[in-house]
Motif scaffolding. Structure first.
Motif, PDB file in Angstrom:
ATOM      1  N   ALA A  50      47.593  44.365  35.532  1.00 15.76           N
ATOM      2  CA  ALA A  50      46.279  44.652  36.079  1.00 15.76           C
ATOM      3  C   ALA A  50      45.391  43.441  35.930  1.00 15.76           C
ATOM      4  CB  ALA A  50      45.606  45.791  35.077  1.00 15.76           C
ATOM      5  N   ALA A  51      45.762  42.616  34.919  1.00 20.30           N
ATOM      6  CA  ALA A  51      44.913  41.309  34.686  1.00 20.30           C
ATOM      7  C   ALA A  51      45.185  40.577  35.981  1.00 20.30           C
ATOM      8  CB  ALA A  51      45.454  40.692  33.432  1.00 20.30           C
ATOM      9  N   ARG A  52      46.717  40.448  36.439  1.00 16.45           N
ATOM     10  CA  ARG A  52      46.922  39.544  37.423  1.00 16.45           C
ATOM     11  C   ARG A  52      46.256  39.910  38.736  1.00 16.45           C
ATOM     12  NH1 ARG A  52      53.742  39.031  36.165  1.00 16.45           N
ATOM     13  NH2 ARG A  52      53.173  37.494  34.439  1.00 16.45           N
ATOM     14  N   ARG A  53      46.288  41.275  38.897  1.00 19.45           N
ATOM     15  CA  ARG A  53      45.743  41.940  40.188  1.00 19.45           C
ATOM     16  C   ARG A  53      44.182  41.647  40.222  1.00 19.45           C
ATOM     17  NH1 ARG A  53      48.900  46.350  39.349  1.00 19.45           N
ATOM     18  NH2 ARG A  53      47.368  47.388  38.092  1.00 19.45           N
ATOM     19  N   GLN A  54      43.599  41.647  38.889  1.00 15.24           N
ATOM     20  CA  GLN A  54      42.245  41.149  38.778  1.00 15.24           C
ATOM     21  C   GLN A  54      41.976  39.761  39.008  1.00 15.24           C
ATOM     22  OE1 GLN A  54      40.366  42.152  34.840  1.00 15.24           O
ATOM     23  NE2 GLN A  54      38.572  42.165  35.822  1.00 15.24           N
ATOM     24  N   LEU A  55      42.785  39.059  38.587  1.00 21.77           N
ATOM     25  CA  LEU A  55      42.625  37.689  38.764  1.00 21.77           C
ATOM     26  C   LEU A  55      42.930  37.408  40.405  1.00 21.77           C
ATOM     27  CD1 LEU A  55      42.449  34.566  37.831  1.00 21.77           C
ATOM     28  CD2 LEU A  55      44.900  34.697  37.303  1.00 21.77           C
TER      29      LEU A  55
ATOM     30  N   ALA B 104      39.555  38.202  42.065  1.00 26.87           N
ATOM     31  CA  ALA B 104      38.743  37.203  41.840  1.00 26.87           C
ATOM     32  C   ALA B 104      38.823  36.181  42.594  1.00 26.87           C
ATOM     33  CB  ALA B 104      38.576  37.017  40.383  1.00 26.87           C
ATOM     34  N   SER B 105      39.926  35.474  42.607  1.00 30.66           N
ATOM     35  CA  SER B 105      40.386  34.258  43.242  1.00 30.66           C
ATOM     36  C   SER B 105      40.209  34.338  44.757  1.00 30.66           C
ATOM     37  CB  SER B 105      41.821  33.871  43.035  1.00 30.66           C
ATOM     38  OG  SER B 105      42.077  33.632  41.737  1.00 30.66           O
ATOM     39  N   ALA B 106      40.458  35.518  45.484  1.00 27.26           N
ATOM     40  CA  ALA B 106      40.266  35.482  46.631  1.00 27.26           C
ATOM     41  C   ALA B 106      38.745  35.617  47.139  1.00 27.26           C
ATOM     42  CB  ALA B 106      41.000  36.870  47.433  1.00 27.26           C
ATOM     43  N   ALA B 107      38.085  36.606  46.272  1.00 27.51           N
ATOM     44  CA  ALA B 107      36.683  36.531  46.712  1.00 27.51           C
ATOM     45  C   ALA B 107      36.062  35.160  46.180  1.00 27.51           C
ATOM     46  CB  ALA B 107      36.105  37.577  45.499  1.00 27.51           C
ATOM     47  N   LEU B 108      36.512  34.335  45.486  1.00 26.71           N
ATOM     48  CA  LEU B 108      35.669  33.242  45.138  1.00 26.71           C
ATOM     49  C   LEU B 108      35.732  32.219  46.294  1.00 26.71           C
ATOM     50  CD1 LEU B 108      34.815  30.983  43.042  1.00 26.71           C
ATOM     51  CD2 LEU B 108      37.031  30.439  42.338  1.00 26.71           C
TER      52      LEU B 108
ATOM     53  N   ALA C  23      35.044  41.036  38.640  1.00 26.89           N
ATOM     54  CA  ALA C  23      36.421  40.654  38.467  1.00 26.89           C
ATOM     55  C   ALA C  23      36.668  39.689  37.636  1.00 26.89           C
ATOM     56  CB  ALA C  23      37.007  40.440  39.561  1.00 26.89           C
ATOM     57  N   GLY C  24      35.755  38.535  37.696  1.00 26.10           N
ATOM     58  CA  GLY C  24      35.962  37.352  37.084  1.00 26.10           C
ATOM     59  C   GLY C  24      34.895  36.743  36.032  1.00 26.10           C
ATOM     60  N   GLY C  25      33.629  37.461  35.939  1.00 25.58           N
ATOM     61  CA  GLY C  25      32.987  37.079  34.982  1.00 25.58           C
ATOM     62  C   GLY C  25      31.852  35.944  35.581  1.00 25.58           C
TER      63      GLY C  25
END
Length: 321
Positions: free
Chosen positions: A16-21, A24-28, A258-260
Motif C-alpha cells: 500500500a505504501a509503494r502504491r501511494q508513493l 504521489a510520484s506520478a502526480a508530482l 498521497a505525499g504530504g
C-alpha cells in the motif's frame, strides 16, 4: 499462525505504501510539468496584450467550471460548512490568488526563468514550517537541503540584483510568492476537512480564488477584468490555461493527500526543470546571470530533501486525512 498473519499484514502495508508513493510520484511529475507550462503561458499571454489580472481571473473561472462539472458528475460535491468555507478562502489566497497574482505580474519584470526558479523554493520553506509545527521531525539531510537551496537562491538574487535595469521591487515581491505557497502547503494539510476528497476541495478553492481576484479588481483602481474583443488569441489561450489549471490543481490535491505537504512542494522543482528550458529555447528568454551555480545549489538542496524522505522517518501528523 499469528506470525504468518502479522507478516501478511506487514506485506500489505508495504504494498500500500509503494502504491501511494507511485501515485504521489506520478502526480508530482505531471503537476510540476503543468506548472512549468503555465508559467510560460503567462509570457505568451502578455505578448499578445493580455493583462495578468484578467488572464489569471478568467482562466481560474474556466478551471472552476471544469472541476465543478467533474466533481458533480462523480458525486464529489464539496460540503459547505464553516470549516470548509474557511479552508476554501484561506487556501485560495495562499495557494492560488495571492501567489499567482504575484508570479503572473512579475513575469514581465523579472522573466519566466527567475519566477520558475523561485517557485522551486517552497519544499524548503514548507519543511521549515512543518518542523516548527511538529508535522515533521528534524533531519540532517533535509536541513542541509534548506541551507544549500537558500544559498543558491542568494546567488541568483545577488546576480539578478546587480544586473543593469533590474527592478528591485519586483525581485523582492517575487520572493514573497514561495512563502505564500509554502504556507498554503502546510495549511491545506493541517486543515484538510475530515472525509473530504481531492475532487471536492479543488473546485471550492478555485472558486474562492476567482472571487478574491474579482474583489481585488473592484477595490484596486486601474485593475480591470475586461478583455479586448479584437484580440482573437485571447479566449483560446485562456481556454488552454483553464485546462492546465484544472488538471494542475486537481493533481495538487491528489498529491497533497498521497505525499504530504513537503513532498507536494517538490512540484516547484519539477516546474523549474520544465519551465526554464521552455522559456530559453521557445520564448527566446536570455539566460539569467549566475544561472548554472544557482541551479546546481538549488538542485542539490532539493536532492538532499528527497534523500531525506527515505533516510529519515518523519513524524508527519497527517491530520484530517
Amino acid at each position: 499462525m499469528t506470525s504468518i498473519a502479522t507478516t501478511t499484514v506487514q506485506d500489505d502495508q508495504v504494498q500500500a505504501a509503494r502504491r501511494q508513493l507511485l501515485v504521489a510520484s506520478a502526480a508530482l511529475l505531471v503537476a510540476g510539468a503543468l506548472l512549468g507550462v503555465s508559467t510560460n503561458l503567462v509570457k505568451v499571454a502578455i505578448s499578445i496584450g493580455l493583462a495578468p489580472l484578467p488572464y489569471l481571473t478568467w482562466s481560474l473561472a474556466g478551471a472552476t467550471f471544469l472541476l465543478t462539472a467533474i466533481s458533480t458528475m462523480r458525486g464529489q460535491t464539496p460540503r459547505l460548512n464553516g470549516r470548509s468555507l474557511e479552508y476554501f478562502v484561506v487556501a485560495a489566497f495562499l495557494s492560488v490568488a495571492g501567489s499567482n497574482l504575484i508570479f503572473f505580474n512579475a513575469v514581465p519584470h523579472v522573466g519566466v526563468s527567475f519566477v520558475a526558479l523561485t517557485i522551486s523554493l517552497p519544499p524548503l520553506l514548507t519543511y521549515v514550517g512543518a518542523l516548527m509545527l511538529g508535522m515533521e521531525s528534524f533531519c540532517w539531510w533535509r536541513a542541509s537541503g534548506v541551507v544549500l537551496a537558500l544559498v543558491g537562491t542568494g546567488v541568483l538574487v545577488a546576480a539578478q540584483w546587480t544586473t543593469p535595469d533590474t527592478n528591485h521591487f519586483w525581485i523582492i515581491l517575487t520572493l514573497i510568492g514561495p512563502v505564500l505557497l509554502a504556507a498554503g502547503n502546510i495549511y491545506r494539510s493541517h486543515r484538510w476537512p475530515p472525509g473530504a476528497s481531492a475532487e471536492s476541495l479543488a473546485p471550492g478553492m478555485l472558486l474562492a480564488a476567482t472571487a478574491l481576484l474579482v474583489l481585488i479588481s473592484v477595490i484596486t483602481p486601474g485593475w480591470i477584468l475586461g478583455i479586448s474583443t479584437g484580440n482573437t488569441y485571447a479566449l483560446p489561450l485562456i481556454g488552454v490555461q483553464a485546462v492546465v489549471f484544472a488538471a494542475q490543481f486537481l493533481l495538487l490535491f491528489v498529491l497533497q493527500k498521497a505525499g504530504g505537504p513537503v513532498f507536494l512542494s517538490l512540484m516547484g522543482a519539477v516546474s523549474a526543470v520544465i519551465g526554464v528550458p521552455i522559456a530559453m529555447m521557445l520564448l527566446a528568454e536570455p539566460a539569467l546571470p549566475a544561472l548554472l551555480p544557482s541551479v546546481a545549489l538549488i538542485a542539490a538542496g532539493i536532492a538532499s530533501m528527497v534523500i531525506g524522505v527515505r533516510a529519515c522517518q518523519p513524524i508527519t501528523a497527517k491530520k484530517g486525512r
